[in-house]
Design a protein around this motif. Structure first.
Motif, short mmCIF file in Angstrom:
data_model
loop_
_atom_site.label_atom_id
_atom_site.label_comp_id
_atom_site.label_asym_id
_atom_site.label_seq_id
_atom_site.Cartn_x
_atom_site.Cartn_y
_atom_site.Cartn_z
N THR B 271 0.83 -1.21 0.00
CA THR B 271 0.00 0.00 0.00
C THR B 271 0.86 1.26 0.00
O THR B 271 0.49 2.27 -0.57
N THR B 272 2.06 1.20 0.64
CA THR B 272 2.91 2.39 0.64
C THR B 272 3.75 2.48 -0.62
O THR B 272 4.05 3.57 -1.10
N ASP B 273 4.17 1.32 -1.19
CA ASP B 273 5.00 1.37 -2.38
C ASP B 273 4.54 0.33 -3.41
O ASP B 273 5.18 -0.72 -3.58
N PRO B 274 3.43 0.61 -4.09
CA PRO B 274 2.95 -0.35 -5.08
C PRO B 274 3.88 -0.46 -6.30
O PRO B 274 3.90 -1.49 -6.97
N PHE B 275 4.69 0.56 -6.55
CA PHE B 275 5.55 0.57 -7.72
C PHE B 275 6.51 -0.62 -7.73
O PHE B 275 6.75 -1.24 -8.75
N PHE B 276 7.03 -0.94 -6.53
CA PHE B 276 7.99 -2.05 -6.40
C PHE B 276 7.36 -3.36 -6.90
O PHE B 276 7.95 -4.08 -7.71
N SER B 277 6.13 -3.65 -6.44
CA SER B 277 5.47 -4.90 -6.84
C SER B 277 5.09 -4.86 -8.31
O SER B 277 5.17 -5.87 -9.02
N LEU B 278 4.69 -3.68 -8.76
CA LEU B 278 4.29 -3.53 -10.16
C LEU B 278 5.45 -3.87 -11.09
O LEU B 278 5.33 -4.69 -12.00
N ILE B 279 6.60 -3.26 -10.80
CA ILE B 279 7.74 -3.42 -11.71
C ILE B 279 8.30 -4.83 -11.65
O ILE B 279 8.67 -5.43 -12.67
N THR B 280 8.30 -5.43 -10.43
CA THR B 280 8.79 -6.80 -10.30
C THR B 280 7.89 -7.76 -11.08
O THR B 280 8.37 -8.61 -11.83
N GLY B 281 6.57 -7.58 -10.92
CA GLY B 281 5.63 -8.45 -11.62
C GLY B 281 5.73 -8.27 -13.12
O GLY B 281 5.71 -9.25 -13.87
N LEU B 282 5.88 -7.03 -13.56
CA LEU B 282 5.96 -6.78 -15.00
C LEU B 282 7.19 -7.46 -15.61
O LEU B 282 7.14 -7.95 -16.74
N THR B 283 8.29 -7.49 -14.85
CA THR B 283 9.48 -8.18 -15.34
C THR B 283 9.15 -9.65 -15.61
O THR B 283 9.49 -10.19 -16.67
N ILE B 284 8.45 -10.28 -14.66
CA ILE B 284 8.06 -11.68 -14.86
C ILE B 284 7.17 -11.80 -16.09
O ILE B 284 7.37 -12.66 -16.94
N VAL B 285 6.18 -10.90 -16.18
CA VAL B 285 5.23 -10.98 -17.30
C VAL B 285 5.96 -10.87 -18.64
O VAL B 285 5.68 -11.65 -19.56
N VAL B 286 6.92 -9.94 -18.73
CA VAL B 286 7.64 -9.77 -20.00
C VAL B 286 8.37 -11.05 -20.39
O VAL B 286 8.28 -11.51 -21.54
N VAL B 287 9.05 -11.66 -19.43
CA VAL B 287 9.79 -12.88 -19.74
C VAL B 287 8.85 -14.02 -20.13
O VAL B 287 9.04 -14.70 -21.15
N ILE B 288 7.81 -14.21 -19.35
CA ILE B 288 6.89 -15.32 -19.61
C ILE B 288 6.16 -15.11 -20.93
O ILE B 288 6.00 -16.03 -21.74
N LEU B 289 5.74 -13.87 -21.17
CA LEU B 289 5.04 -13.55 -22.41
C LEU B 289 5.96 -13.83 -23.60
O LEU B 289 5.55 -14.45 -24.59
N SER B 290 7.22 -13.41 -23.49
CA SER B 290 8.17 -13.66 -24.58
C SER B 290 8.32 -15.15 -24.83
O SER B 290 8.33 -15.60 -25.98
N LEU B 291 8.45 -15.92 -23.75
CA LEU B 291 8.60 -17.37 -23.92
C LEU B 291 7.37 -17.98 -24.58
O LEU B 291 7.47 -18.82 -25.47
#
Lengths: 322, 308
Positions: B271-291
């Motif tokens: 709740t205080t720093d959603p950016f951290f979770s957003l960017i971490t998750g997006l990194t996973i999404v980019v890799v998985i999507l690419s695969l």
């Protein structure tokens, strides 16, 4: 048909025995000593030795396994090391919550995926199709626990009536089946259902595309049947067979995948109970939980196979012959 | 010969199967983009390995995002910062550089992903090739055993394995590899059974080639296609499973950074720093999507139905 169902149910027995044996063996490889775990750190060597005898840990492996299965089929899953409660009661009281979540997410998945898949297939390579295909791929590629977290900050935090976790009970049926409020189930259900929606949508699309190219569809169109009827009656009913398989398989996977979603949303289901138990090394719960969920998964798949036979006249015909 | 002539008539140059595959894949822009992204992550992982594990690398990359000090070094005065010139993607709750941790996490995820899929291809592929070629009772018994593995949802089987054996890296790889063994066994078996019946195998038999030679030289190379597609998709699955296990505290343990355990930490201050979770998750999404896109692209390129 009766003989088919009987054969399939019979084939279930060796699978279930195999599953329980596999899980029991894996858990048996665990380095810790259950007896000292139960008694705590202060226990003397003598106490531990006595406890080991009591728990049957000195018996040969196969005897231990045999005893476990014998109790298991009678509904005795053992006692929790931590709370000393009856594991079967604990699992069964949480199981309806997992099923509710799974069904809700399946409804969402099917509700989105099948219509989108059909539209995408009938308008192949259109913008709608491309957008739908990309979204489906995105759904498959997202870790569902991350989606859960994003939904919590994106929706649950700003929206008042949607809680960030837990299950709010609206009604209770038959004493232990709790029907949650829409607000408390919607986010976990979306979280769990998105991946399945992606897979089902892709399957619906490719299956429809294959059917639409068949000769009988051309015949129907040539006869002047309206496009709506061609899609609904001629194409969809034939495309449905692989879709049903995927939906059935997904249902089973969702039951397993619920582990993560339940942890994110503190959903009081079997998955979260297992995760909590792993942290406290409460082995009876983990063993029973995995065997239980795997059995449910196998039984669901059996139902799908039987349903499959009802939808696909070819399988039915095969069994009528011999 | 006839087949080759036909090919020559449609496309002027004759390519070997791999060149043909590459040629078709090249036409698919999205797949090429995915390949490019994945290659980027590969390079990052390799640099990260050099920067952390070798003494020369430690000197060269000192102070950069590849520096292990940035991955584990805490600075409690600068926690949960938003992106700045010092920390391009901000910091986490211990004041550690998010980008450095994501980079290090890439290496962990890719290592686990690749080695677990390699393990399951090796074991599953060998089992499938063996039973597909031998057939009969061996086939029946082993495939029934595989059915047992398939009867347990893969994440549950992985959970059972790590909760029993612990989550040291080899066990984690094994836990993620074992559930996908039956899939590889089935695919290889099906491919081998089709190829076994073909004439060129009969021909090889007729000129006196040994069984081992037939399997190694003829059957395995010809049944590679479905295995490659499945492997690409399995790497995606393996990375997701690793992240999932780490998220519930069963996978890679802190302070080592892995994408799943970063998300698990991020959950505490979401709740205080959603950016951290957003960017971490997006990194996973980019890799998985690419695969996944690459897997789809490979399937299209390898699918004989789409040939020509």
């Amino acid at each position: 048909m009766g003989s088919y169902i009987f054969k399939r149910v019979l084939a279930l027995v060796p699978i279930l025995i195999g599953v329980s044996f596999l899980v029991f063996t894996i858990m048996h490889l665990s380095p810790g000593d259950p007896a000292s775990l139960v008694l705590g750190e202060q226990a003397t060597a003598e106490q531990i030795a006595q406890k080991r005898e009591e728990m049957g840990l000195n018996d040969p492996f196969l005897v231990q396994y045999g005893n476990y299965v014998f109790k298991y089929v009678q509904g005795d899953f053992g006692q929790s090391y931590v709370s000393n409660r009856d594991v079967a009661t604990e699992i069964l009281s949480r199981f309806p919550n997992t099923v509710t979540l799974t069904i809700a997410s399946m409804i969402i998945a099917i509700g989105i995926a099948i219509p989108t898949g059909i539209i995408a297939a009938t308008k192949q390579y259109s913008i709608t199709d491309n957008v739908a295909t990309v979204l489906a791929l995105l759904g498959v590629s997202m870790p569902n626990f991350w989606l859960g977290l994003m939904l919590i900050i994106g929706i649950a935090v700003p929206v008042q009536f949607i809680p960030t976790g837990g299950m709010k009970v609206a009604y209770t049926l038959f004493g232990n089946i709790k029907i949650p409020t829409l607000g408390s189930i919607i986010l976990p259900a979306i979280t769990l259902g998105t991946g399945a929606a992606g897979i089902i949508m892709r399957m619906t699309r490719s299956s429809m595309l294959e059917v639409v190219r068949q000769d009988y569809i051309r015949t129907a169109r040539a006869k002047g049947v309206s496009e709506k009827v061609v899609i609904r009656k001629h194409a969809l009913s034939n495309a449905l067979i692989p879709i049903v398989t995927v939906v059935g398989l997904q249902f089973g996977y969702l039951l397993g995948g619920a582990v993560l979603t339940e942890s994110v949303f503190s959903w009081p289901g079997v998955g979260r109970y297992m995760v909590d138990s792993i942290k406290t090394r409460d082995m009876p719960v983990v063993i029973a939980g995995v065997i239980f969920m795997a059995s449910v998964f196998t039984i669901v798949n059996l139902f799908v196979d039987i349903l499959y036979a009802y939808i696909d006249p070819r399988i039915k015909a095969e069994y009528k012959k011999g | 010969m006839i087949k080759k002539d036909k090919k020559d008539a449609t496309s002027k140059t004759y390519r070997g199967p791999w060149a043909e595959l590459w040629h078709r894949l090249k036409k698919n822009r999205l797949s090429m983009l995915s390949l490019f992204i994945l290659a980027g992550f590969m390079v990052i992982s390799i640099i990260s390995f050099i920067a952390v594990e070798t003494s020369i690398g430690q000197k060269i990359f000192e102070g950069t995002v590849f520096d292990y000090q940035n991955v584990v070094g805490q600075n409690l005065k600068r926690t949960l910062e938003m992106p700045s010139s010092d920390h391009l993607l901000g910091t986490d709750s211990f004041g550690r550089d998010t980008l450095a941790r994501l980079v290090y996490g890439a290496r962990i995820s890719i290592t686990i992903g690749l080695s677990s899929v390699f393990t399951s291809v090796l074991i599953g592929g060998s089992i499938g090739a063996l039973v597909g070629y031998v057939g009969g009772r061996v086939d029946n018994i082993i495939m029934r055993m595989m059915d047992v593995f398939l009867a347990i949802p893969s994440i549950l089987l992985a959970i059972a394995i790590v909760s029993s054996l612990g989550s040291a890296l080899p066990f984690l790889i094994l836990a993620i590899a074992i559930p996908s063994i039956p899939g590889f066994a089935r695919i290889t078996r099906a491919a081998v059974m089709t190829i076994r019946e073909q004439e060129f195998i009969e021909a090889a038999n007729a000129i006196g080639a040994s069984n081992i030679r037939i399997v190694l030289k003829h059957i395995i190379p010809n049944s590679m296609a479905p295995l490659i597609i499945q492997s690409t998709l399995s790497i995606a699955g393996a990375i997701l499973s690793t992240a999932g296990l780490s998220f519930i505290g069963l996978g890679v343990k802190p302070p080592m950074s892995e994408w799943g355990n970063m998300l698990s930490e991020g959950k505490n201050f979401i709740t205080t720093d959603p950016f951290f979770s957003l960017i971490t998750g997006l990194t996973i999404v980019v890799v998985i999507l690419s695969l996944n896109i690459l897997g789809d692209g490979l399937r299209d390129a390898l699918d004989p139905k789409l040939k020509n």
